[in-house]
Design a protein around this motif. Structure first.
Motif, PDB file in Angstrom:
ATOM      1  N   LYS A   1      -0.615 -17.621 -17.835  1.00 57.73           N
ATOM      2  CA  LYS A   1      -1.549 -17.176 -18.714  1.00 57.73           C
ATOM      3  C   LYS A   1      -2.596 -16.242 -18.169  1.00 57.73           C
ATOM      4  O   LYS A   1      -2.915 -15.093 -18.689  1.00 57.73           O
TER       5      LYS A   1
ATOM      6  N   GLU B   1      -2.856  -7.800 -20.332  1.00 60.39           N
ATOM      7  CA  GLU B   1      -3.557  -7.311 -21.663  1.00 60.39           C
ATOM      8  C   GLU B   1      -4.634  -6.579 -21.453  1.00 60.39           C
ATOM      9  O   GLU B   1      -4.775  -5.401 -21.884  1.00 60.39           O
TER      10      GLU B   1
ATOM     11  N   LEU C   1     -10.526 -12.779 -25.252  1.00 62.12           N
ATOM     12  CA  LEU C   1      -9.807 -12.174 -24.024  1.00 62.12           C
ATOM     13  C   LEU C   1     -11.062 -11.492 -22.972  1.00 62.12           C
ATOM     14  O   LEU C   1     -11.803 -10.894 -23.400  1.00 62.12           O
TER      15      LEU C   1
ATOM     16  N   TYR D   1      -0.627 -20.526 -25.149  1.00 64.30           N
ATOM     17  CA  TYR D   1      -0.824 -19.015 -25.190  1.00 64.30           C
ATOM     18  C   TYR D   1       0.124 -18.625 -25.631  1.00 64.30           C
ATOM     19  O   TYR D   1      -0.118 -17.600 -26.888  1.00 64.30           O
ATOM     20  N   TYR D   2       1.351 -18.613 -25.411  1.00 66.96           N
ATOM     21  CA  TYR D   2       2.707 -18.143 -25.835  1.00 66.96           C
ATOM     22  C   TYR D   2       2.874 -18.193 -27.271  1.00 66.96           C
ATOM     23  O   TYR D   2       2.908 -17.592 -28.376  1.00 66.96           O
TER      24      TYR D   2
ATOM     25  N   GLU E   1       0.354 -19.240 -29.349  1.00 67.51           N
ATOM     26  CA  GLU E   1      -0.635 -18.961 -30.608  1.00 67.51           C
ATOM     27  C   GLU E   1      -0.519 -17.513 -30.658  1.00 67.51           C
ATOM     28  O   GLU E   1      -0.525 -17.189 -31.794  1.00 67.51           O
ATOM     29  N   LYS E   2       0.243 -16.579 -29.641  1.00 67.19           N
ATOM     30  CA  LYS E   2       0.386 -15.251 -29.825  1.00 67.19           C
ATOM     31  C   LYS E   2       1.631 -15.336 -30.850  1.00 67.19           C
ATOM     32  O   LYS E   2       1.489 -14.318 -31.803  1.00 67.19           O
ATOM     33  N   ASP E   3       2.522 -15.933 -30.959  1.00 66.99           N
ATOM     34  CA  ASP E   3       3.731 -15.938 -31.649  1.00 66.99           C
ATOM     35  C   ASP E   3       3.241 -16.538 -33.148  1.00 66.99           C
ATOM     36  O   ASP E   3       3.774 -15.638 -34.315  1.00 66.99           O
TER      37      ASP E   3
ATOM     38  N   LYS F   1       0.419 -15.943 -34.380  1.00 67.57           N
ATOM     39  CA  LYS F   1      -0.641 -14.972 -35.018  1.00 67.57           C
ATOM     40  C   LYS F   1      -0.018 -13.689 -35.224  1.00 67.57           C
ATOM     41  O   LYS F   1      -0.461 -12.478 -35.620  1.00 67.57           O
TER      42      LYS F   1
ATOM     43  N   ASP G   1       1.675 -11.782 -32.808  1.00 63.42           N
ATOM     44  CA  ASP G   1       1.446 -10.916 -31.837  1.00 63.42           C
ATOM     45  C   ASP G   1       2.004 -11.320 -30.578  1.00 63.42           C
ATOM     46  O   ASP G   1       1.535 -11.751 -29.542  1.00 63.42           O
ATOM     47  N   SER G   2       3.397 -11.413 -30.798  1.00 60.97           N
ATOM     48  CA  SER G   2       4.425 -11.948 -29.754  1.00 60.97           C
ATOM     49  C   SER G   2       4.355 -11.315 -28.309  1.00 60.97           C
ATOM     50  O   SER G   2       4.220 -10.197 -28.362  1.00 60.97           O
ATOM     51  N   ILE G   3       4.147 -12.051 -27.387  1.00 61.65           N
ATOM     52  CA  ILE G   3       4.438 -11.365 -25.981  1.00 61.65           C
ATOM     53  C   ILE G   3       6.100 -11.182 -25.606  1.00 61.65           C
ATOM     54  O   ILE G   3       6.200 -10.296 -24.968  1.00 61.65           O
TER      55      ILE G   3
END
Length: 238
Positions: free
Chosen positions: A4, A11, A33, A153-154, A156-158, A160, A162-164
């Motif tokens: 993370k 980012e 962030l 972290y991955y 939460e991004k997925d 929302k 906003d996938s990494i």
């Protein structure tokens, strides 16, 4: 899975712009962030700074102390042993079945983020809330295990959108109907309790506390004045 800390750094480099009661020491990430300092291994440094302002973080990179000046000492990087991911889903045509929900998320987390299934402690459904518990203390985690902080972290991004992962968006579909979320909140529980003081309260919360105190004092004053006006006095000769 990339750590993370390194993900956050990347980012920032690219863009500088009725439910189950929570544990009493669980706290949210209210800072969002920032540009972190990472060790060579990819983990967060215990002390993070932004100019002359510094604070201590846990292994998830979340601030666990008040902000101080550069003289702040962070003796160790405290491990986040329990992460609670709470999601509120939107209205659905097809009711969710707890068994199907648990199976879906367990298979998805272990396959997509390579997390050992034994670290998925519980998946609880309390309509419309879905809660996922990830637990991994320092004695359980081996060097080859993916860290729950990175997985959260991955994930939460997925959720929302906003996938990494490049060109690999998460298909949240259960019982042939997409699962949409209105709100996602992540709580962190460390092996050592956080060190926040009243100074860390947001101005809004402080304002509410002040208003409540003023209202109580005003109520007491009104009560005393009302009783005085109702009092009866009788003159007596001596």
């Amino acid at each position: 899975v990339t750590s993370k800390c390194l993900l956050m750094k990347a980012e920032m480099t690219g863009s500088k712009s009725g439910r189950r009661e929570k544990p009493k020491d669980a706290f949210e990430d209210t800072d969002g962030l920032y540009d972190p300092e990472c060790e060579n291994t990819g983990v967060f440094k215990a002390k993070q700074c932004n100019g002359t302002t510094c604070w201590c973080v846990n292994t998830a990179g979340v601030r666990r102390t008040d902000k101080h000046d550069a003289d702040l000492k962070c003796n160790q990087l405290v491990r986040t042993m329990w992460i609670i991911i709470e999601m509120k889903h939107a209205e659905r045509n097809t009711p969710l079945q707890p068994e199907s929900l648990e199976k879906y998320f367990k298979e998805m987390i272990t396959s997509r983020y390579m997390l050992d299934g034994r670290y998925i402690s519980k998946i609880l459904y309390e309509k419309p809330y879905i809660t996922i518990d990830l637990k991994q203390n320092s004695s359980e985690k081996s060097p080859n295990d993916v860290d729950i902080a990175d997985v959260a972290y991955y994930f939460e991004k997925d959720v929302k959108g906003d996938s990494i992962f490049l060109n690999s968006f998460l298909n949240l579909s259960i019982d042939n109907e997409r699962l949409n979320f209105e709100k996602t909140t992540v709580y962190y529980v460390d092996e050592i309790a956080p060190e926040f003081s009243m100074k860390s309260l947001t101005p809004g919360l402080i304002a509410v506390i002040v208003i409540v105190i003023v209202a109580i004092v005003a109520g007491i004053v009104v009560l005393v004045l009302t009783r005085r006006r109702k009092g009866k006095y009788v003159k007596a000769e001596v």
